[in-house]
Design an enzyme around this catalytic site. Structure first.
Site, PDB file in Angstrom:
ATOM      1  N   ASP A 148     -10.355   2.532   2.526  1.00  0.00           N
ATOM      2  CA  ASP A 148     -10.650   2.290   3.726  1.00  0.00           C
ATOM      3  C   ASP A 148     -11.272   3.082   4.785  1.00  0.00           C
ATOM      4  O   ASP A 148     -11.937   2.811   5.619  1.00  0.00           O
ATOM      5  CB  ASP A 148      -9.342   1.743   4.461  1.00  0.00           C
ATOM      6  CG  ASP A 148      -8.535   0.288   3.969  1.00  0.00           C
ATOM      7  OD1 ASP A 148      -9.217  -0.591   3.307  1.00  0.00           O
ATOM      8  OD2 ASP A 148      -7.346   0.343   3.975  1.00  0.00           O
ATOM      9  N   LYS A 174       0.797  -1.387   0.085  1.00  0.00           N
ATOM     10  CA  LYS A 174       0.127   0.052   0.166  1.00  0.00           C
ATOM     11  C   LYS A 174       0.967   1.317   0.102  1.00  0.00           C
ATOM     12  O   LYS A 174       0.519   2.365  -0.514  1.00  0.00           O
ATOM     13  CB  LYS A 174      -0.894  -0.111   1.157  1.00  0.00           C
ATOM     14  CG  LYS A 174      -1.995  -0.943   1.051  1.00  0.00           C
ATOM     15  CD  LYS A 174      -3.014  -0.822   2.366  1.00  0.00           C
ATOM     16  CE  LYS A 174      -4.078  -2.200   2.184  1.00  0.00           C
ATOM     17  NZ  LYS A 174      -5.091  -1.878   3.451  1.00  0.00           N
TER      18      LYS A 174
END
Length: 282
Positions: free
Chosen positions: A101, A65
């Site tokens: 997220d 990420k």
């Protein structure tokens, strides 16, 4: 046929193909979504070349990420803020990155607790200071929670998170040493475990929820098992709970919409499909 992916290392246990495969079938879309295992040393090359392999975009998971955030051509303000990207797509010849997220966590709270839940929360306690904690802090800042407490066994990591996100909203953001956990619990209307404690094979997160305010909410991002020891303890105390599966499901919505042109819905049928897989019943 539009093709999308989830890339990570390792990747074989990802449930994302089940989620997106369900939506592709539900909405009658001719497309595919596949797992791709890429070692960290090879991720930069993968990021540059996935469009040449016919992919319209995909998801990024551990451990890529942060590298994805640095490697994309453009990133959203949300991804820039967190220093992490979990969703990729092509736009005007460029590779873009976002972090969904944040949206996944708050959407799951909306679904679980009802709209306006944030109005009843004055203080939230976030346990852990990793990437998931950053996304959750950002989501709670966006909802205007007045006071956010970040506690971690390694205090400097919590302090780093606070430094990076302190100016991103009206919330008061504070890092605490682990020894202050009971004092923090006594004031927190929302407690969120962002660590791996309580996951299958890991020791439980042992918190004294007996000192939590009546009506407090306890959330856990762990979803294997779905009912973690922390959530079981909260239920025994009579507190409301939010499990970790919904965050996984809701964070997938924006990516699917970008790649396949349909905004999917997180339904009980989808949740049941993933729960069956988690329990080995699929």
């Amino acid at each position: 046929m539009k093709k999308a992916f989830v890339v990570g290392h390792p990747i074989k246990h990802s449930r994302s193909p089940l989620i997106h495969g369900h939506w592709l079938k539900q909405y009658g879309i001719e497309g595919s979504y596949e797992r791709i295992d890429v070692a960290p040393a090879d991720f930069g090359e993968f990021l540059k070349t996935f469009p040449e392999r016919g992919f319209v975009g995909g998801n990024v998971t551990i451990p890529h990420k942060e590298a994805a955030c640095l490697g994309v051509d453009r990133r959203t303000k949300r991804a820039e803020r967190l220093g992490a990207v979990n969703t990729l797509w092509r736009e005007d010849g460029l590779i873009w990155g976002d972090n969904t997220d944040v949206l996944g966590f708050t959407a799951h709270l909306d679904r679980s607790l009802g709209q306006g839940w944030e109005e009843a929360v004055d203080t939230a306690l976030i346990v852990g200071a990793g990437g998931a904690a950053r996304a959750i802090v950002a989501g709670l800042q966006d909802r205007g929670i007045p006071r956010l407490l970040v506690i971690n066994r390694t205090l400097p990591k919590a302090e780093e998170l606070v430094r990076d996100l302190r100016d991103d909203g009206p919330s008061s953001l504070q890092a605490l040493p682990w020894g202050d956990i009971d004092a923090a619990l006594a004031t927190a209307g929302l407690v969120v475990n962002t660590t791996s404690l309580g996951m299958a094979g890991q020791p439980p997160l042992d918190l004294d929820l007996g000192i939590s305010p009546d009506g407090a909410v306890v959330a856990d991002i762990v979803y294997v098992p779905l009912r973690t020891p922390l959530l079981a303890a909260a239920e025994a105390r009579g507190l409301r709970t939010v499990d970790g599966l919904g965050m996984l499901l809701h964070q997938a919505v924006p990516g699917f919409a970008r790649w396949f042109g349909v905004t999917p819905e997180v339904t009980p049928e989808l949740r049941a499909l993933i729960v069956a897989d988690l329990e080995g019943r699929s």
